[in-house]
Motif scaffolding. Structure first.
Motif, PDB file in Angstrom:
ATOM      1  N   VAL A   1      -1.952   6.576   1.436  1.00  0.00           N
ATOM      2  CA  VAL A   1      -2.342   5.369   2.159  1.00  0.00           C
ATOM      3  C   VAL A   1      -3.833   5.588   2.477  1.00  0.00           C
ATOM      4  N   GLN A   2      -4.473   6.343   3.111  1.00  0.00           N
ATOM      5  CA  GLN A   2      -5.740   6.667   3.587  1.00  0.00           C
ATOM      6  C   GLN A   2      -6.810   6.615   2.325  1.00  0.00           C
ATOM      7  N   ILE A   3      -6.388   7.309   1.341  1.00  0.00           N
ATOM      8  CA  ILE A   3      -7.247   7.335   0.008  1.00  0.00           C
ATOM      9  C   ILE A   3      -7.150   6.116  -0.653  1.00  0.00           C
ATOM     10  N   LEU A   4      -5.921   5.421  -0.490  1.00  0.00           N
ATOM     11  CA  LEU A   4      -6.062   4.071  -1.148  1.00  0.00           C
ATOM     12  C   LEU A   4      -6.778   2.972  -0.417  1.00  0.00           C
TER      13      LEU A   4
ATOM     14  N   ILE B   1       0.709  -1.158   0.076  1.00  0.00           N
ATOM     15  CA  ILE B   1       0.051   0.057  -0.063  1.00  0.00           C
ATOM     16  C   ILE B   1       0.979   1.253  -0.068  1.00  0.00           C
ATOM     17  N   LEU B   2       1.861   1.305   0.858  1.00  0.00           N
ATOM     18  CA  LEU B   2       2.738   2.499   0.901  1.00  0.00           C
ATOM     19  C   LEU B   2       3.511   2.814  -0.317  1.00  0.00           C
ATOM     20  N   SER B   3       4.008   1.729  -0.929  1.00  0.00           N
ATOM     21  CA  SER B   3       4.679   2.031  -2.193  1.00  0.00           C
ATOM     22  C   SER B   3       3.949   2.381  -3.441  1.00  0.00           C
ATOM     23  N   ILE B   4       2.603   1.956  -3.364  1.00  0.00           N
ATOM     24  CA  ILE B   4       1.643   2.450  -4.231  1.00  0.00           C
ATOM     25  C   ILE B   4       1.390   3.470  -4.337  1.00  0.00           C
ATOM     26  N   ALA B   5       1.212   4.118  -3.059  1.00  0.00           N
ATOM     27  CA  ALA B   5       0.632   5.358  -2.604  1.00  0.00           C
ATOM     28  C   ALA B   5       1.885   6.461  -3.062  1.00  0.00           C
ATOM     29  N   GLU B   6       3.194   5.888  -2.847  1.00  0.00           N
ATOM     30  CA  GLU B   6       4.269   6.921  -3.070  1.00  0.00           C
ATOM     31  C   GLU B   6       4.370   7.097  -4.880  1.00  0.00           C
ATOM     32  N   LYS B   7       4.060   5.918  -5.563  1.00  0.00           N
ATOM     33  CA  LYS B   7       4.619   5.907  -6.816  1.00  0.00           C
ATOM     34  C   LYS B   7       3.249   6.706  -7.425  1.00  0.00           C
ATOM     35  N   PHE B   8       1.963   6.731  -6.959  1.00  0.00           N
ATOM     36  CA  PHE B   8       1.117   7.573  -7.488  1.00  0.00           C
ATOM     37  C   PHE B   8       0.801   9.125  -7.009  1.00  0.00           C
ATOM     38  N   SER B   9       1.828   9.534  -6.006  1.00  0.00           N
ATOM     39  CA  SER B   9       1.515  10.505  -5.293  1.00  0.00           C
ATOM     40  C   SER B   9       0.092  11.020  -4.572  1.00  0.00           C
TER      41      SER B   9
ATOM     42  N   GLU C   1      -6.930   7.343  -6.903  1.00  0.00           N
ATOM     43  CA  GLU C   1      -7.268   8.951  -6.789  1.00  0.00           C
ATOM     44  C   GLU C   1      -6.071   9.675  -6.760  1.00  0.00           C
ATOM     45  N   ILE C   2      -5.532  10.423  -7.496  1.00  0.00           N
ATOM     46  CA  ILE C   2      -4.467  11.461  -7.133  1.00  0.00           C
ATOM     47  C   ILE C   2      -4.940  12.636  -6.832  1.00  0.00           C
ATOM     48  N   PRO C   3      -4.724  13.222  -5.512  1.00  0.00           N
ATOM     49  CA  PRO C   3      -5.088  14.428  -5.169  1.00  0.00           C
ATOM     50  C   PRO C   3      -4.636  15.745  -5.858  1.00  0.00           C
ATOM     51  N   ARG C   4      -5.508  16.778  -5.983  1.00  0.00           N
ATOM     52  CA  ARG C   4      -4.906  18.040  -6.407  1.00  0.00           C
ATOM     53  C   ARG C   4      -4.762  18.736  -5.171  1.00  0.00           C
ATOM     54  N   GLY C   5      -3.917  19.794  -5.359  1.00  0.00           N
ATOM     55  CA  GLY C   5      -3.432  20.547  -4.033  1.00  0.00           C
ATOM     56  C   GLY C   5      -2.253  20.344  -3.453  1.00  0.00           C
ATOM     57  N   GLU C   6      -1.959  21.317  -2.686  1.00  0.00           N
ATOM     58  CA  GLU C   6      -0.547  21.154  -2.094  1.00  0.00           C
ATOM     59  C   GLU C   6      -0.280  20.058  -1.080  1.00  0.00           C
TER      60      GLU C   6
END
Length: 104
Positions: A36-39, A25-33, A58-63
């Motif tokens: 973990v919570q969203i995934l 989960i962590l590596s996928i979250a990092e790969k797609f910016s 889902e890749i979030p917008r914003g800072e």
């Protein structure tokens, strides 16, 4: 209208990803910016995904913001001129912890 469609403006893009050997989960979250919570939330994950599993990403917008000691969901949201509810909904969270990545 589905909940996913109502909140699309909070995200840069959405993709379907087929997990590969060694993914977690962590590596996928990092790969797609993303986070973990969203995934976990979007895919109703109860543990690590299986190799070959399809995930909705889902890749979030914003800072991007890393939570610091003393930060609360309210204080971080206020710092960026957002409501606590906006930040919580966007990140699919109900609180923050030190070191957590969130998007404002």
């Amino acid at each position: 209208m589905s909940e996913k469609l109502k909140n699309q403006s909070d995200f840069k893009s959405t993709i379907i990803y087929k997990t590969e050997r060694g993914d977690d989960i962590l590596s996928i979250a990092e790969k797609f910016s993303t986070t973990v919570q969203i995934l976990v939330s979007e895919n109703a994950l109860k543990g690590e995904p299986l190799c070959g599993e399809l995930l909705y990403i889902e890749i979030p917008r914003g800072e991007r913001y890393i939570v610091k000691p003393g930060d609360t969901l309210e204080s971080v949201s206020r710092k960026f001129g957002k409501s606590e509810l906006e930040t919580a909904d966007k990140n699919k969270i109900d609180g923050v912890y030190v070191g957590q990545t969130i998007y404002i």
